[in-house]
Write a protein that holds these residues in place. Structure first.
Motif, PDB file in Angstrom:
ATOM      1  N   PRO A 241      17.739  83.405  18.222  1.00 47.42           N
ATOM      2  CA  PRO A 241      18.518  82.159  18.119  1.00 47.42           C
ATOM      3  C   PRO A 241      17.711  80.881  18.331  1.00 47.42           C
ATOM      4  O   PRO A 241      18.102  79.823  17.838  1.00 47.42           O
ATOM      5  CB  PRO A 241      19.572  82.315  19.223  1.00 47.42           C
TER       6      PRO A 241
ATOM      7  N   TRP B 183      24.257  89.243  20.409  1.00 44.66           N
ATOM      8  CA  TRP B 183      24.285  87.779  20.496  1.00 44.66           C
ATOM      9  C   TRP B 183      25.706  87.231  20.484  1.00 44.66           C
ATOM     10  O   TRP B 183      25.943  86.117  20.966  1.00 44.66           O
ATOM     11  CB  TRP B 183      23.409  87.161  19.405  1.00 44.66           C
TER      12      TRP B 183
ATOM     13  N   GLY C 290      22.092  77.779  18.855  1.00 49.07           N
ATOM     14  CA  GLY C 290      21.167  78.877  19.101  1.00 49.07           C
ATOM     15  C   GLY C 290      20.072  78.479  20.078  1.00 49.07           C
ATOM     16  O   GLY C 290      19.699  79.242  20.975  1.00 49.07           O
TER      17      GLY C 290
ATOM     18  N   TRP D 149      22.534  80.500  13.133  1.00 51.51           N
ATOM     19  CA  TRP D 149      23.131  81.235  14.251  1.00 51.51           C
ATOM     20  C   TRP D 149      24.423  80.532  14.656  1.00 51.51           C
ATOM     21  O   TRP D 149      24.458  79.307  14.737  1.00 51.51           O
ATOM     22  CB  TRP D 149      22.182  81.257  15.459  1.00 51.51           C
TER      23      TRP D 149
ATOM     24  N   GLY E  93      26.041  84.724  23.221  1.00 52.70           N
ATOM     25  CA  GLY E  93      26.387  83.393  22.714  1.00 52.70           C
ATOM     26  C   GLY E  93      27.473  82.741  23.557  1.00 52.70           C
ATOM     27  O   GLY E  93      27.642  81.519  23.540  1.00 52.70           O
TER      28      GLY E  93
ATOM     29  N   TYR F 289      19.367  80.241  23.724  1.00 46.03           N
ATOM     30  CA  TYR F 289      18.081  80.893  23.932  1.00 46.03           C
ATOM     31  C   TYR F 289      17.301  80.257  25.086  1.00 46.03           C
ATOM     32  O   TYR F 289      16.683  80.953  25.898  1.00 46.03           O
ATOM     33  CB  TYR F 289      17.263  80.869  22.643  1.00 46.03           C
TER      34      TYR F 289
ATOM     35  N   LYS G 114      25.238  85.625  13.004  1.00 48.65           N
ATOM     36  CA  LYS G 114      23.846  85.590  12.533  1.00 48.65           C
ATOM     37  C   LYS G 114      23.785  85.650  11.020  1.00 48.65           C
ATOM     38  O   LYS G 114      24.411  86.523  10.412  1.00 48.65           O
ATOM     39  CB  LYS G 114      23.139  86.814  13.139  1.00 48.65           C
TER      40      LYS G 114
END
Ligand code: WT7
Length: 677
Positions: free
Chosen positions: A500, A67, A307, A97, A71, A311, A84
């Motif tokens: 997330p 991530w 997050g 997140w 991210g 996502y 995280k």
């Protein structure tokens, strides 16, 4: 090509496609401060099974690393250093997140695309009336409209963190208003325009909003709903300070209250198109969306900024295999989470072209979806099984007369899709060439949890198939709460760790957040759904196991319908369950005990149906009302719903143990007078 790969796992040259991670941005050390210089991200997500497996494995074995990389698909004002911090432990539930990162969601959905795709269409608006021209709104126009809208809200006193309720038709202004809130760091709460004034009032009050945005009227299926009139009724139950901002849609007459009601157009006329974007924390709320639970009171699901956006964007890209210049159409309403994630935030953060449709599948006729697909050359089409079942009942000519050759991927969401509907969707709509992604997720999950990826997943009609990256489904024994570790398993569906996009809390009710999702099965997030895992490790959702029903893909708490019924003066008691319904998936079956002086009659059935419709909204209108002289209760007075469900399903031979009932004879009466035999 490996034998288990479906034919579409190869490109036109017959070469297997690879699932490329999003392109890395040009960065040396720190991410750039000026986010406007960062190129928008639109990666090819063409998949094959091996790449899916490898990426999935990486997302589970090293979530931090996975991530941290993904991210970066959005632009951060201040880059995150922490990825995280999550726990589902019952006494310490928390989800964070990218927590020290800052960003602006609207800048991510608009500004960063302007340099490269300012003239590209961001939103295609298709009005209810097919004779009214569609609108193509470019990213530049979207930027101007959102800037104006944000300035209007600012002038009305909306500040970072304030809540704003939206009660709007499916018009571009709904997206502008959402993004304008995001630009200011305000928290929107969209209320489905089909909900009643009472439902709207309770959401305004619970969220503490000081402003509600609506339109004069809402055209849908050739009829017009008096939205402003509904808001007027709702505001009778709200604080006097709540203002009403009205967007003009139909031009119809509206009632007006000076000092409270404001025409959007009048304020926008002098508003600048530029509005400074607030810097918000990754964990600052982006929106609240109310959804049904097991009690009568809807839950205000809270999603945060960083997050969620990562996502929504990532699932939109991978699940639908969204490619540069594709036209994406999700038929949902922005009043539901599907509209948030896959009409607005997911597509726009990816720089996509997204269709917003104001109408219904059957107006002016059952060919409307396919007419719109042809007209706008739709590449990915995403709808609900209830719509598919409705349309497959009509002549196939409604589909075949349109050119659907641009379709590449078909999606399904909201409830399990029955194989008949799946096959019709696949053959008649997709001509056997479009993979169907059956996406399992929830308001609470922000984006897809279990879904096929085109090219990567072997499809099975009715199976949601495999988890998305970072998602760890487990099947628990409902009694013991133990994980069933064999490949083949059946039980309740839980998630082991956070992704997330998961909600962070329930608005104003942190205790209910824990008790509703993390208390029944300690250490896990409980979806409320039953599930089966087959020998290939594919997941099949079997439906809700709690007191939530799914009517035409709309989620409803049976308790909400019950409390509406008992609010009627002639009703003493009510118990509501779902039962199988050919079109709706589940229908609403109500057992009603009347006050002793009330007469059961067909007129009263109609009256109660209309009553519930008015109290909650048209989607909650009961399908069946059965008069119940008594309800099956335990000696402690608890209604045994299991029995009521069986009777409604006409499965009266398998009622199970009725020995704990206070008065077993009530069951015989209910069986004798059941609606479905
Ligand atoms: C419930 C969540 C997420 C957007 C729409 C509904 C059911 C959803 C599927 C699917 C089987 C599904 C579940 C879930 N559901 N998608 N593909 N297969 N069931 O969101 O209103 O929060 O409802 O819808 O029962 O728990 P929602």
């Amino acid at each position: 090509m490996p034998s288990h790969s479906p034919p579409w796992a190869v490109n036109a040259e017959g070469v297997p496609r690879s699932l490329s991670p999003p392109p890395k941005q040009e960065r040396e050390g720190e991410m750039p401060k000026d986010i406007h210089n960062t190129p928008p991200l639109l990666a090819g997500a063409h998949a094959d099974t091996e790449t899916y497996n490898a990426m999935y494995e990486a997302s589970i074995s090293d979530p931090e690393g996975f991530w941290a990389e993904h991210g970066k698909r959005i632009d951060w004002i201040k880059p995150f250093t922490k990825v995280k911090d999550t726990s589902f432990a019952h006494d310490d539930v928390h989800v964070k997140w990218f927590e020290d990162g800052t960003l602006n969601v609207a800048e991510n959905c608009i500004d960063r695309h302007l340099a490269t795709r300012g003239d590209q269409t961001a939103i295609i608006f298709e009005p209810d009336d097919p004779n009214e021209p569609a609108q193509n709104i470019t990213y530049q126009q979207l930027s101007d409209e959102v800037g104006k809208f944000a300035n209007v809200l600012k002038d009305l006193g909306v500040k970072q963190g304030d809540r704003v309720v939206l009660y709007l038709p499916m018009i571009p202004a709904a997206a502008y208003a959402m993004l304008a809130c995001a630009r200011l760091g305000a928290v929107h709460s969209v209320v489905f325009a089909g909900f009643s004034p009472d439902a709207l009032a309770s959401r305004i009050n619970d969220s503490g909003a000081k402003i509600v945005i609506t339109s004069d009227g809402a055209p849908r299926g050739g009829r017009v709903t008096d939205l402003k009139g509904n808001v007027d009724k709702a505001l009778l139950h709200c604080d006097d300070h709540v203002k009403c901002l009205v967007v003009k849609r139909t031009g119809q007459q509206v009632t007006w209250q000076e000092n409270r009601d404001i025409w959007y157009d009048e304020m926008a006329a002098s508003a600048s198109t530029f509005c400074h974007a607030a810097e918000v924390g990754a964990e600052d709320p982006l929106f609240i969306l109310y959804t049904s639970g097991s009690t009568g009171k809807p839950k205000g699901v809270v999603h945060t900024s960083g997050g969620y956006l990562v996502y929504a964007g990532m699932t939109h890209q991978y699940t639908f295999d969204y490619q540069e210049n594709d036209v994406f159409w999700c038929t949902a309403d922005v009043g539901w989470v599907t509209g948030h994630s896959y009409i607005v935030y997911g597509p726009l953060v990816n720089g996509a072209t997204t269709v917003m449709f104001e109408g219904v599948p059957t107006y002016p006729d059952a060919g409307r979806f396919w007419a719109v697909c042809e007209k706008h050359k739709v590449n990915q089409f995403y709808t609900a099984p209830t719509a598919i079942r409705l349309l497959m009942g009509q002549s196939d000519d409604f589909v075949t007369k349109y050119d659907l050759s641009d379709l590449k991927v078909l999606g399904s969401v909201g409830e399990p899709i029955n194989p008949e509907a799946w096959n019709w969707y696949n053959e008649v709509v997709g001509k056997g060439k479009c993979p169907i992604v059956d996406t399992f997720w929830q308001t609470e999950t922000g984006g897809h949890l279990i879904t096929a990826l085109p090219g990567a997943t072997k499809l099975k009609p009715g199976a949601a198939t495999k988890p998305f990256f970072g998602v760890q489904p487990v099947i628990l024994d409902p009694q013991s709460g133990e994980e069933i570790t064999t490949v083949e398993a059946e039980g309740v569906l839980c998630m082991k760790d956070a992704w997330p996009g998961i909600m962070r809390t329930l608005w104003g009710d942190a205790d209910r957040f824990v008790s509703a999702y993390f208390a029944d099965y300690k250490g896990y997030y409980f979806t409320g759904d039953g599930c089966r895992r087959d020998a290939d490790g594919d997941y099949w959702i079997t439906g809700r196991v709690d007191d939530v029903i799914n009517v035409s893909g709309h989620r409803m708490g049976t308790a909400e319908v019950e409390s509406a019924l008992v609010a009627h003066e002639k009703v003493a008691e009510a118990a509501v369950v779902g039962y199988p319904h050919e079109l709706k998936g589940q229908g609403i079956y109500c057992y009603v005990t009347l006050m002793s002086d009330a007469d059961p009659s067909d007129e009263l059935v109609k009256e109660l149906q209309a009553w519930v419709r008015k109290e909650i909204g048209p989607i909650a209108k009961p399908d069946v009302i059965q008069w119940a002289p008594g309800l099956p209760k335990t000696r402690s007075g608890k209604i045994m719903r299991r029995i009521l469900r069986k009777i409604a399903e006409n499965e009266v031979d398998g009622l199970g143990d009725t020995s704990t009932l206070a008065d077993p004879s009530v069951v015989d009466d209910l069986i004798a007078n059941r609606a479905v035999k």
